[in-house]
Enzyme design. Structure first.
Site, PDB file in Angstrom:
ATOM      1  N   SER A   1       0.841  -1.197   0.000  1.00 55.05           N
ATOM      2  CA  SER A   1       0.000   0.000   0.000  1.00 55.05           C
ATOM      3  C   SER A   1       0.872   1.241   0.000  1.00 55.05           C
ATOM      4  CB  SER A   1      -0.913  -0.001   1.221  1.00 55.05           C
ATOM      5  OG  SER A   1      -0.142   0.228   2.387  1.00 55.05           O
ATOM      6  N   LYS A   2       0.209   2.379  -0.033  1.00 56.12           N
ATOM      7  CA  LYS A   2       0.933   3.641  -0.161  1.00 56.12           C
ATOM      8  C   LYS A   2       2.040   3.808   0.880  1.00 56.12           C
ATOM      9  CE  LYS A   2      -2.798   3.366  -1.296  1.00 56.12           C
ATOM     10  NZ  LYS A   2      -3.934   2.772  -0.698  1.00 56.12           N
TER      11      LYS A   2
END
Length: 472
Positions: free
Chosen positions: A241-242
């Site tokens: 994820s980010k």
RNA sequence: GGUCCCAUCGUCUAGUGGUUAGGACGCUGGCCUCUCACGCCGGAAGCCGGGGUUCAACUCCCCGUGGGACUACCA
């Protein structure tokens, strides 16, 4: 089995965001398999979620696919444009009593789910409306009457045989109360009608597969082959994820990565061919096979991607490198109009950069007549006793006729010898005079690229710098 | 909780019953050298645990353990 059928694979992203690393790898595998098999690769946008789908996302995904070179033979098809077909098939299932209307409200279902979980039972639909033979009504959903006995086997191309007890499966909703089909239904209808032979997708879909197979059977469709590719994880082994850094494909473009590097990195994340690390695209198409994809999840390793990027930068054709570099130079306010000069710079720098912006950064001294002189470097190397040597270089340079890499190299060595000093003694001062820094390409390379005039004036500038700073 | 999947250096992986367990990234020692890179040579670093099966298990089976996915009127 579909022995003589042409292979048809697809990539079916939902347009709810950019194309991320994981999706890109799935698309790549799917694309490679189609190309390897001389089949077709279909692009289908799964936009049945009217709330979350956006046109920008679609555009972003298409751009990323193009940048990576994953061209498609058909599509993009838009799932939302196919709802008439989906509804027709839902109608068919209802008519055959393989599906039914259900009026249980989300609130009731949520409550039942909560209670089941609290009492340690499995939270599956309890079949309240299953045999009520309800007529269509506002707000009703359509559920698939899922067989409750027997087992469903998935012969996965990557994971092998996976079996499920049908009693674990509940009556999934195939049409929402807003009249739109749900993913699990639409994907089956579309894959079947588009004659997809190999469904290659992330392994977060394995648990959907048995119900989809049951749907294929209910609709009397031929069942495709499935291949579920493992997930890509972040350094902490949780889903990428980010917070693990850049996850968008286009972010890597912006960061100065070459598509070849990303493709090469992605394909080796999960797939392998013996000990080989570097693969050209046509080589990949030739060698790729689903059987060599590993079964376990892989951790994304930015360092290795960086290494590959460096590799592709240093082996890229110089003209091409010059082209991809231009936008990055532009960001630094530089417009390289002299392509010959640009090519020389690229040649000097290509073995010393991991990313494109890094290359731009180290190229800056080529573009200014007075590159900023690093103070520490000057203090150490631009000493009064060096000024004379530097001056001599500038003077004698005017008589150098063979201004080639070899000629310059010989010139410097001869000059050092004539003055009874080591080349080492003047190398760093000269480098600082020319670039302002202690690290740069070889002196002969820089001097050749810069040309006699620039070299002379920069040396004289350094000499006066010494006079001003040390002999005052 | 239930279902399903997975498990070789820190990471990506090769391996397919008998190997000094190989390669790559990263780390590290050295060489090359006008600096920095590139390149080259070397090093440290791994079969999750326990039971079987077998003359022989990293490899096959079972059980643990650990990780992951799914469990939506998202895809």
């Amino acid at each position: 089995m579909q022995k003589n059928k042409q292979v048809r694979t697809r990539f079916a992203p939902s347009p709810t965001g950019y194309l991320h690393i994981g999706g890109a790898r799935t698309a790549l595998f799917s694309w490679l398999y189609a190309r390897h098999s001389q089949g077709k690769f279909v692009l289908r946008i799964e936009d049945t979620d009217q709330q979350r789908s956006t046109e920008e996302s679609t555009r972003a995904i298409l751009d990323a696919m193009e940048w990576l070179g994953l061209n498609w033979d058909e599509g993009p098809y838009f799932q939302a444009e196919r709802v008439t077909i989906h509804r027709e098939m839902i109608r068919k299932l209802i008519d055959e009593d393989k599906a039914y209307y259900c009026v249980c409200t989300p609130e009731e279902l949520e409550e039942k789910r909560r209670r089941a979980l609290a009492e340690g039972r499995k939270p599956k639909y309890d079949g309240t409306c299953r045999d009520r033979k309800l007529p269509p009504s506002d707000g009703a959903v359509v559920r698939f009457r899922c067989p409750q006995t027997g087992t469903t086997i998935v012969e996965d191309l990557i994971k092998g045989k996976i079996s499920f007890n049908n009693e674990e499966l509940d009556d999934l909703i195939i049409q929402r109360s807003d009249g739109y089909p749900t993913y699990n239904f639409a994907v089956v209808v579309d894959d079947a009608q588009m004659n997809i032979t190999h469904v290659i997708r992330g392994d977060d879909h394995v648990n959907n597969t048995p119900r989809q197979i049951l749907l294929y059977e209910a609709l009397d469709y031929e069942i495709p082959q499935f291949g579920h590719v493992p997930m890509i994880l972040g350094a902490d082994k949780t889903r990428l994820s980010k917070r693990h850094g850049a996850t968008s494909v286009m972010a890597y473009k912006e960061l100065g990565y070459l598509p070849e590097a990303l493709v090469n990195y992605l394909v080796r994340l999960g797939w392998s061919h013996g000990d080989q690390e570097i693969f050209a695209l046509d080589e990949l198409i030739e060698l790729f096979d689903l059987g060599s994809i590993g079964k376990s999840a892989a951790v994304f390793n930015p360092d290795k991607l960086l290494w590959l990027n460096q590799h592709y930068i240093k082996s890229y054709p110089e003209e091409k490198l010059l082209d991809v570099l231009r936008p990055f130079w532009k960001k630094s306010g530089l417009d390289v109009t002299d392509s010959d000069y640009g090519l020389h710079i690229v040649r000097d720098l290509k073995a010393r950069a991991k990313t494109l912006p890094e290359m731009v950064e180290s190229s800056l001294f080529y573009f200014t007549d007075e590159p900023p002189i690093d103070a520490d470097a000057a203090a150490k190397f631009l000493t009064p006793e060096i000024a004379d040597h530097l001056g001599a270089i500038a003077d004698e340079l005017t008589t150098l006729s063979d201004y080639s890499k070899e000629g310059i190299e010989a010139f410097l060595r001869n000059l050092a010898e004539a003055r009874s000093i080591k080349l080492k003694t003047i190398a760093q001062p000269l480098r600082i005079a020319l670039t302002g820094k202690t690290a740069s390409p070889g002196l002969d390379d820089i001097m050749l690229t810069l040309g006699k005039e620039r070299v002379s004036s920069r040396i004289r500038r350094a000499v006066s710098y010494i006079r001003n700073h040390r002999l005052s």
